[in-house]
Scaffold this motif. Structure first.
Motif, PDB file in Angstrom:
ATOM      1  N   PRO A  27      34.287 -38.599 144.603  1.00 35.09           N
ATOM      2  CA  PRO A  27      33.520 -39.523 145.430  1.00 35.09           C
ATOM      3  C   PRO A  27      32.246 -40.045 144.778  1.00 35.09           C
ATOM      4  O   PRO A  27      31.599 -40.932 145.326  1.00 35.09           O
ATOM      5  CB  PRO A  27      33.173 -38.668 146.651  1.00 35.09           C
ATOM      6  CG  PRO A  27      32.991 -37.305 146.075  1.00 35.09           C
ATOM      7  CD  PRO A  27      34.042 -37.205 144.989  1.00 35.09           C
ATOM      8  N   ALA A  28      31.875 -39.507 143.625  1.00 36.92           N
ATOM      9  CA  ALA A  28      30.606 -39.892 142.995  1.00 36.92           C
ATOM     10  C   ALA A  28      30.443 -41.405 142.825  1.00 36.92           C
ATOM     11  O   ALA A  28      29.354 -41.928 143.073  1.00 36.92           O
ATOM     12  CB  ALA A  28      30.444 -39.176 141.654  1.00 36.92           C
ATOM     13  N   PRO A  29      31.503 -42.147 142.416  1.00 40.24           N
ATOM     14  CA  PRO A  29      31.323 -43.590 142.274  1.00 40.24           C
ATOM     15  C   PRO A  29      30.948 -44.295 143.589  1.00 40.24           C
ATOM     16  O   PRO A  29      30.445 -45.405 143.568  1.00 40.24           O
ATOM     17  CB  PRO A  29      32.682 -44.076 141.761  1.00 40.24           C
ATOM     18  CG  PRO A  29      33.258 -42.888 141.077  1.00 40.24           C
ATOM     19  CD  PRO A  29      32.802 -41.712 141.890  1.00 40.24           C
ATOM     20  N   ASN A  30      31.203 -43.649 144.726  1.00 40.14           N
ATOM     21  CA  ASN A  30      30.855 -44.250 146.009  1.00 40.14           C
ATOM     22  C   ASN A  30      29.599 -43.641 146.623  1.00 40.14           C
ATOM     23  O   ASN A  30      29.297 -43.870 147.788  1.00 40.14           O
ATOM     24  CB  ASN A  30      32.031 -44.146 146.983  1.00 40.14           C
ATOM     25  CG  ASN A  30      33.169 -45.046 146.549  1.00 40.14           C
ATOM     26  OD1 ASN A  30      32.956 -46.148 146.065  1.00 40.14           O
ATOM     27  ND2 ASN A  30      34.384 -44.564 146.694  1.00 40.14           N
ATOM     28  N   GLY A  31      28.881 -42.814 145.856  1.00 37.41           N
ATOM     29  CA  GLY A  31      27.573 -42.350 146.289  1.00 37.41           C
ATOM     30  C   GLY A  31      27.550 -41.208 147.278  1.00 37.41           C
ATOM     31  O   GLY A  31      26.632 -41.131 148.095  1.00 37.41           O
ATOM     32  N   TYR A  32      28.534 -40.303 147.224  1.00 41.02           N
ATOM     33  CA  TYR A  32      28.484 -39.143 148.103  1.00 41.02           C
ATOM     34  C   TYR A  32      29.241 -37.971 147.503  1.00 41.02           C
ATOM     35  O   TYR A  32      29.905 -38.100 146.491  1.00 41.02           O
ATOM     36  CB  TYR A  32      29.016 -39.472 149.501  1.00 41.02           C
ATOM     37  CG  TYR A  32      30.517 -39.654 149.606  1.00 41.02           C
ATOM     38  CD1 TYR A  32      31.324 -38.604 150.044  1.00 41.02           C
ATOM     39  CD2 TYR A  32      31.119 -40.851 149.287  1.00 41.02           C
ATOM     40  CE1 TYR A  32      32.696 -38.765 150.154  1.00 41.02           C
ATOM     41  CE2 TYR A  32      32.492 -41.023 149.391  1.00 41.02           C
ATOM     42  CZ  TYR A  32      33.272 -39.974 149.825  1.00 41.02           C
ATOM     43  OH  TYR A  32      34.624 -40.128 149.927  1.00 41.02           O
ATOM     44  N   ARG A 102      29.427 -54.570 150.001  1.00 40.58           N
ATOM     45  CA  ARG A 102      28.339 -53.798 150.610  1.00 40.58           C
ATOM     46  C   ARG A 102      28.438 -52.324 150.205  1.00 40.58           C
ATOM     47  O   ARG A 102      27.413 -51.660 150.037  1.00 40.58           O
ATOM     48  CB  ARG A 102      28.343 -53.965 152.128  1.00 40.58           C
ATOM     49  CG  ARG A 102      27.851 -55.360 152.513  1.00 40.58           C
ATOM     50  CD  ARG A 102      27.674 -55.572 153.974  1.00 40.58           C
ATOM     51  NE  ARG A 102      26.994 -56.862 154.152  1.00 40.58           N
ATOM     52  CZ  ARG A 102      26.662 -57.371 155.308  1.00 40.58           C
ATOM     53  NH1 ARG A 102      26.940 -56.724 156.424  1.00 40.58           N
ATOM     54  NH2 ARG A 102      26.048 -58.537 155.375  1.00 40.58           N
ATOM     55  N   LEU A 103      29.648 -51.822 150.026  1.00 40.36           N
ATOM     56  CA  LEU A 103      29.824 -50.459 149.526  1.00 40.36           C
ATOM     57  C   LEU A 103      29.214 -50.342 148.130  1.00 40.36           C
ATOM     58  O   LEU A 103      28.535 -49.358 147.816  1.00 40.36           O
ATOM     59  CB  LEU A 103      31.301 -50.068 149.500  1.00 40.36           C
ATOM     60  CG  LEU A 103      31.625 -48.695 148.904  1.00 40.36           C
ATOM     61  CD1 LEU A 103      30.936 -47.573 149.669  1.00 40.36           C
ATOM     62  CD2 LEU A 103      33.133 -48.482 148.878  1.00 40.36           C
ATOM     63  N   ALA A 104      29.422 -51.339 147.285  1.00 37.06           N
ATOM     64  CA  ALA A 104      28.850 -51.331 145.934  1.00 37.06           C
ATOM     65  C   ALA A 104      27.321 -51.334 146.002  1.00 37.06           C
ATOM     66  O   ALA A 104      26.657 -50.637 145.222  1.00 37.06           O
ATOM     67  CB  ALA A 104      29.354 -52.525 145.132  1.00 37.06           C
ATOM     68  N   THR A 119      24.583 -36.029 145.347  1.00 37.05           N
ATOM     69  CA  THR A 119      24.315 -36.793 146.568  1.00 37.05           C
ATOM     70  C   THR A 119      24.787 -36.007 147.789  1.00 37.05           C
ATOM     71  O   THR A 119      25.627 -35.121 147.676  1.00 37.05           O
ATOM     72  CB  THR A 119      25.032 -38.152 146.511  1.00 37.05           C
ATOM     73  OG1 THR A 119      26.387 -37.925 146.133  1.00 37.05           O
ATOM     74  CG2 THR A 119      24.379 -39.067 145.494  1.00 37.05           C
ATOM     75  N   PRO A 120      24.268 -36.332 148.969  1.00 36.86           N
ATOM     76  CA  PRO A 120      24.687 -35.630 150.183  1.00 36.86           C
ATOM     77  C   PRO A 120      26.117 -35.983 150.581  1.00 36.86           C
ATOM     78  O   PRO A 120      26.684 -36.963 150.091  1.00 36.86           O
ATOM     79  CB  PRO A 120      23.717 -36.153 151.249  1.00 36.86           C
ATOM     80  CG  PRO A 120      22.721 -36.989 150.560  1.00 36.86           C
ATOM     81  CD  PRO A 120      23.227 -37.312 149.214  1.00 36.86           C
ATOM     82  N   GLY A 121      26.653 -35.212 151.511  1.00 42.05           N
ATOM     83  CA  GLY A 121      27.876 -35.633 152.175  1.00 42.05           C
ATOM     84  C   GLY A 121      27.547 -36.892 152.962  1.00 42.05           C
ATOM     85  O   GLY A 121      26.419 -37.059 153.433  1.00 42.05           O
ATOM     86  N   CYS A 122      28.500 -37.796 153.089  1.00 44.31           N
ATOM     87  CA  CYS A 122      28.201 -39.071 153.752  1.00 44.31           C
ATOM     88  C   CYS A 122      29.451 -39.649 154.388  1.00 44.31           C
ATOM     89  O   CYS A 122      30.533 -39.594 153.809  1.00 44.31           O
ATOM     90  CB  CYS A 122      27.639 -40.068 152.731  1.00 44.31           C
ATOM     91  SG  CYS A 122      27.212 -41.683 153.438  1.00 44.31           S
ATOM     92  N   THR A 123      29.282 -40.207 155.573  1.00 40.52           N
ATOM     93  CA  THR A 123      30.337 -40.973 156.218  1.00 40.52           C
ATOM     94  C   THR A 123      29.813 -42.376 156.469  1.00 40.52           C
ATOM     95  O   THR A 123      28.751 -42.546 157.074  1.00 40.52           O
ATOM     96  CB  THR A 123      30.752 -40.333 157.554  1.00 40.52           C
ATOM     97  OG1 THR A 123      31.244 -39.016 157.290  1.00 40.52           O
ATOM     98  CG2 THR A 123      31.835 -41.150 158.248  1.00 40.52           C
ATOM     99  N   LEU A 124      30.531 -43.377 155.958  1.00 40.40           N
ATOM    100  CA  LEU A 124      30.191 -44.773 156.191  1.00 40.40           C
ATOM    101  C   LEU A 124      31.078 -45.259 157.335  1.00 40.40           C
ATOM    102  O   LEU A 124      32.304 -45.137 157.264  1.00 40.40           O
ATOM    103  CB  LEU A 124      30.438 -45.607 154.937  1.00 40.40           C
ATOM    104  CG  LEU A 124      29.976 -47.060 154.999  1.00 40.40           C
ATOM    105  CD1 LEU A 124      29.662 -47.564 153.605  1.00 40.40           C
ATOM    106  CD2 LEU A 124      30.961 -47.969 155.681  1.00 40.40           C
ATOM    107  N   ILE A 125      30.440 -45.789 158.375  1.00 39.31           N
ATOM    108  CA  ILE A 125      31.165 -46.268 159.543  1.00 39.31           C
ATOM    109  C   ILE A 125      30.911 -47.764 159.717  1.00 39.31           C
ATOM    110  O   ILE A 125      29.778 -48.176 159.990  1.00 39.31           O
ATOM    111  CB  ILE A 125      30.740 -45.519 160.817  1.00 39.31           C
ATOM    112  CG1 ILE A 125      30.939 -43.998 160.633  1.00 39.31           C
ATOM    113  CG2 ILE A 125      31.512 -46.034 162.038  1.00 39.31           C
ATOM    114  CD1 ILE A 125      30.348 -43.157 161.741  1.00 39.31           C
ATOM    115  N   PRO A 126      31.952 -48.595 159.571  1.00 36.99           N
ATOM    116  CA  PRO A 126      31.790 -50.025 159.857  1.00 36.99           C
ATOM    117  C   PRO A 126      31.613 -50.221 161.364  1.00 36.99           C
ATOM    118  O   PRO A 126      32.312 -49.590 162.166  1.00 36.99           O
ATOM    119  CB  PRO A 126      33.115 -50.635 159.392  1.00 36.99           C
ATOM    120  CG  PRO A 126      33.708 -49.616 158.467  1.00 36.99           C
ATOM    121  CD  PRO A 126      33.258 -48.291 158.992  1.00 36.99           C
TER     122      PRO A 126
END
Length: 150
Positions: A27-32, A102-104, A119-126
């Motif tokens: 998941p590192a490329p997506n920041g979490y 926007r993810l980038a 990075t922290p654990g993360c959930t992105l919610i649209p």
């Protein structure tokens, strides 16, 4: 064997373990990070969702600017509770009209905030909208401050 990155933040005397197990993508490329394990001895800080409003309550129409401001606001409220971004174990990221572009932008912003640290654990919610007209992003954080820091 899972990839485990334990680290001491500038303020931690105990470690947070960041785990990215085999069998799931990196998941590192997506920041979490997939899993963050925090020490049991400590104080948990729950920061309300921070939007991209500046001190005057104004919102830029630009997503990247709102994201940068939301992260700056998050840093400010965490510091008011005696925590830092390196104490954050979990983020919830709410994004209006989410796209991969926007993810980038999120990934770039996360790298600016956390640098080379895990990075922290993360959930992105649209989401279709947020609390205020024109609000494009909101960042909610949970941090763990160890007893030695508290």
């Amino acid at each position: 064997m899972p990839q485990i990155a334990s680290r001491l933040s500038p303020t931690h005397t105990a470690t947070l373990a960041h785990i990215n197990p085999e069998g799931v993508y990196d998941p590192a490329p997506n920041g979490y990070t997939h899993v963050v394990v925090a020490p049991a001895a400590g104080r948990t800080v729950y920061a309300s969702g921070q939007g991209g409003e500046n001190l005057a309550g104004e919102l830029s129409p630009d997503f990247a600017e709102q994201l940068a401001q939301a992260l700056a606001n998050m840093r400010t409220v965490l510091e008011a509770a005696g925590a830092s971004v390196h104490d954050v174990v979990r983020l919830t990221l709410l994004v209006v009209d989410h796209t991969e572009a926007r993810l980038a932008l999120w990934t770039e912003a996360a790298r600016r905030v956390w640098g080379d640290a895990p990075t922290p654990g993360c959930t992105l919610i649209p989401v279709p909208r947020l609390a205020l007209d024109g609000m494009l992003v909101e960042v909610e954080a949970t941090a763990v401050v160890t007893t030695a820091q508290a």
